[in-house]
Design an enzyme around this catalytic site. Sequence first.
Site, PDB file in Angstrom:
ATOM      1  N   GLU A   1       0.842  -1.192   0.000  1.00 53.63           N
ATOM      2  CA  GLU A   1       0.000   0.000   0.000  1.00 53.63           C
ATOM      3  C   GLU A   1       0.887   1.255   0.000  1.00 53.63           C
ATOM      4  OE1 GLU A   1      -3.576   1.882   2.791  1.00 53.63           O
ATOM      5  OE2 GLU A   1      -2.039   0.599   3.711  1.00 53.63           O
TER       6      GLU A   1
ATOM      7  N   LYS B   1      -9.582   2.949  -2.215  1.00 52.01           N
ATOM      8  CA  LYS B   1      -9.808   2.277  -0.926  1.00 52.01           C
ATOM      9  C   LYS B   1     -11.157   2.671  -0.333  1.00 52.01           C
ATOM     10  CE  LYS B   1      -7.337   1.677   3.503  1.00 52.01           C
ATOM     11  NZ  LYS B   1      -6.161   2.179   4.265  1.00 52.01           N
TER      12      LYS B   1
ATOM     13  N   CYS C   1      -5.569  -2.803   2.599  1.00 53.79           N
ATOM     14  CA  CYS C   1      -5.301  -2.707   4.034  1.00 53.79           C
ATOM     15  C   CYS C   1      -6.545  -2.815   4.925  1.00 53.79           C
ATOM     16  CB  CYS C   1      -4.506  -1.435   4.318  1.00 53.79           C
ATOM     17  SG  CYS C   1      -3.584  -1.482   5.882  1.00 53.79           S
TER      18      CYS C   1
END
Length: 258
Positions: free
Chosen positions: A44, A109, A143
Amino acid sequence: MHQNLRVSLIQTQLLWEDPSANLAVFDEQLAQLYQQTDLVILPEMFTTGFSMSPEGIASTESIYEWLKSHAQNGNYAIYGSVMFDKKQGGYANRGIFMKPDGTYHLYDKRHTFTLAGEHEVYDAGQAPVIAVYKDWRINLQICYDLRFPVFARNTQDYDLLIYVANWPVPRINAWDALLKARAIENMSYSIGVNRTGVDGTGMDYCGHSQVYDVLGHELLEHPWEQAGVKTVVLDKEHITNTRNKLKFLNDRDRFTLA
């Protein structure tokens, strides 16, 4: 004939808020994998580390050209995320899945990490993204998404779930447990690529990048805590045979994400 997928995981330190230095490091690592693999996965925010200060260092569309060059020269796809300047007054933690032919999938995200204030800096994405590559359906995640199983629920018949991360040492037990759980509950390969080292806030990272098969078995030695590159071969028949024998996905709950 099912096509297997050769996947290379790059687990490494990231130089704090220094895109040019990080890209130089990845230039070398990616070149070493030319013609050796089908898919390379980076951590990430691989150009900067998990920073809440994107001004002046966030990636623009030039990062697509950088990824495209390596994907074409290496004849592989690449997936990782960067802080991205959307040029409309906002930023995103953007996952980019670049294919060797120069086409790509973008995933912003969905679950921004409120504990670090990510929601105050980066605009959240709205929907999951499935990349189709070499007859594999790949769910792109980043994540903190790992903590939300509904968002990853396999209602789309994907084969592989990927999480790229900056997941710190204090919560590494959750990383290990949830990556395995996502594989088992979705009857999918689950891959997590985390970073190592210490970032500019003093947060420590210990890697633990891993690949789990459909039954939750580890395909890499655990724990993997040093910087390096590891490659595994994912077996498409393993998915088909296991799902045909254990028809758990037939009983999954059906829903639509709001």
